[in-house]
Design a protein around this motif. Structure first.
Motif, short mmCIF file in Angstrom:
data_model
loop_
_atom_site.label_atom_id
_atom_site.label_comp_id
_atom_site.label_asym_id
_atom_site.label_seq_id
_atom_site.Cartn_x
_atom_site.Cartn_y
_atom_site.Cartn_z
N ALA A 116 0.84 -1.19 0.00
CA ALA A 116 0.00 0.00 0.00
C ALA A 116 0.88 1.24 0.00
N VAL A 117 0.62 2.15 -0.90
CA VAL A 117 1.39 3.39 -0.96
C VAL A 117 0.60 4.54 -0.34
N GLY A 118 -0.64 4.72 -0.74
CA GLY A 118 -1.45 5.83 -0.23
C GLY A 118 -2.08 5.52 1.12
N ASP A 119 -2.49 6.56 1.84
CA ASP A 119 -3.05 6.35 3.19
C ASP A 119 -4.39 5.61 3.15
N ARG A 120 -5.15 5.79 2.06
CA ARG A 120 -6.42 5.05 1.95
C ARG A 120 -6.17 3.55 1.79
N ALA A 121 -5.15 3.23 1.00
CA ALA A 121 -4.81 1.83 0.77
C ALA A 121 -4.29 1.19 2.06
N ALA A 122 -3.45 1.93 2.79
CA ALA A 122 -2.92 1.40 4.06
C ALA A 122 -4.08 1.14 5.03
N ARG A 123 -5.03 2.06 5.05
CA ARG A 123 -6.19 1.89 5.95
C ARG A 123 -7.00 0.66 5.55
N ALA A 124 -7.17 0.46 4.25
CA ALA A 124 -7.91 -0.72 3.77
C ALA A 124 -7.21 -2.00 4.23
N GLY A 125 -5.88 -2.00 4.19
CA GLY A 125 -5.11 -3.17 4.64
C GLY A 125 -5.30 -3.42 6.13
N LEU A 126 -5.22 -2.36 6.91
CA LEU A 126 -5.41 -2.48 8.36
C LEU A 126 -6.84 -2.95 8.66
N ASP A 127 -7.82 -2.38 7.95
CA ASP A 127 -9.23 -2.77 8.15
C ASP A 127 -9.41 -4.26 7.83
N ALA A 128 -8.76 -4.71 6.75
CA ALA A 128 -8.92 -6.11 6.32
C ALA A 128 -8.42 -7.05 7.41
N VAL A 129 -7.25 -6.75 7.96
CA VAL A 129 -6.69 -7.64 9.00
C VAL A 129 -7.53 -7.55 10.28
N VAL B 174 0.73 6.86 5.69
CA VAL B 174 -0.22 6.25 6.63
C VAL B 174 -0.83 7.39 7.42
N HIS B 175 -2.14 7.47 7.45
CA HIS B 175 -2.81 8.55 8.18
C HIS B 175 -2.44 8.45 9.67
N ALA B 176 -2.24 9.60 10.30
CA ALA B 176 -1.80 9.61 11.71
C ALA B 176 -2.75 8.80 12.60
N ASP B 177 -4.05 8.81 12.31
CA ASP B 177 -5.01 8.04 13.11
C ASP B 177 -4.73 6.54 13.04
N ASP B 178 -4.08 6.11 11.95
CA ASP B 178 -3.83 4.68 11.75
C ASP B 178 -2.49 4.22 12.33
N HIS B 179 -1.64 5.16 12.72
CA HIS B 179 -0.32 4.76 13.24
C HIS B 179 -0.41 3.76 14.39
N PRO B 180 -1.28 4.01 15.39
CA PRO B 180 -1.31 3.05 16.52
C PRO B 180 -1.92 1.70 16.17
N ARG B 181 -2.58 1.61 15.03
CA ARG B 181 -3.26 0.36 14.67
C ARG B 181 -2.28 -0.76 14.32
N PHE B 182 -1.07 -0.42 13.88
CA PHE B 182 -0.08 -1.46 13.59
C PHE B 182 0.22 -2.26 14.85
N LYS B 183 0.41 -1.54 15.95
CA LYS B 183 0.71 -2.23 17.22
C LYS B 183 -0.53 -3.01 17.70
N LEU B 184 -1.69 -2.37 17.64
CA LEU B 184 -2.92 -3.01 18.11
C LEU B 184 -3.18 -4.33 17.37
N LEU B 185 -2.88 -4.35 16.09
CA LEU B 185 -3.16 -5.52 15.26
C LEU B 185 -1.96 -6.43 15.11
N GLY B 186 -0.82 -6.06 15.71
CA GLY B 186 0.39 -6.87 15.58
C GLY B 186 0.89 -6.92 14.14
N MET B 187 0.68 -5.83 13.42
CA MET B 187 1.11 -5.79 12.01
C MET B 187 2.44 -5.07 11.85
#
Ligand SMILES: [Zn+2]
Length: 206
Positions: free
Chosen positions: A3-16, A38-51
């Protein structure tokens, strides 16, 4: 996934997130390649999801792609490219991406390391910075190549560290990286490479 754009990164995080909710924790460390924006709101989601966020090195400093990015994204958003430090502070696990020879002439990781710690073009070819505040220290950067890279592949008990019982995978350099400038680091030449304790590249092979 990539994922390059922040929308695509969010879609990936949402999928997992969605799959974890239905299937539970599988133990797999899903990884998003590039993670350029990666949108700033999504930064903490990597840790939350173990991604894992797998960062693409050749865009960490002004390069031939930067003027195009400025045209499309504007100067402010271009500076938000590859927020390595922000993601790190949000607890995200990061690795050094290798999916990038498509956008660069070679796969020299030292150039990427130089960019990670300076956010400047290490050869002085393009002026200025990309995300100057996102520069990290060399001791923060090296684990992206070693322990964290091993973890992202589920090999943390096999490689990534020099320790009894682990695979003896290492390189030998002429001098320590600590204390060198980013420009010097970009010119690093490996003297020898060892894999499983055996020299596979360099002078000991002769
Ligand atoms: Zn890709």
């Amino acid at each position: 996934m990539h994922a390059v754009g922040d929308r695509a990164a969010r879609a990936g995080l949402d999928a997992v997130e969605s799959v974890r909710a239905s299937n539970g924790q599988s133990g797999l460390r899903h990884e998003i390649g590039h993670t350029a924006f990666v949108h700033a709101d999504d930064h903490p989601r990597f840790k939350l999801l173990g991604m894992v966020a797998d960062m693409s090195p050749r865009l960490w400093f002004p390069n031939p792609v930067t003027p195009g990015q400025v045209k499309v994204l504007g100067p402010v958003r271009t500076q938000r490219c590859h927020q390595i430090k922000s993601l790190m502070l949000a607890g995200a696990e990061l690795t050094y991406g290798s999916d990038w020879p498509a956008a660069a002439a070679d796969a020299n990781p030292w150039v990427g390391l130089a960019g990670m710690i300076s956010r400047r073009n290490p050869f002085g070819l393009f002026p200025g910075f990309v995300g100057e505040a996102e520069a990290i220290r060399i001791e923060e950067a090296l684990p992206l190549f070693t322990t964290q890279a091993a973890r992202s592949m589920g090999l943390e008990n096999v490689t990534g560290r020099l320790k009894a019982g682990m695979s003896a995978d290492f390189i030998r350099l002429a001098k320590p990286l600590n204390g060198q400038s980013a420009e010097e680091i970009a010119k690093t030449k490996v003297l020898e490479t060892y894999f499983e304790g055996r020299c596979v590249y360099g002078m000991s092979l002769a």
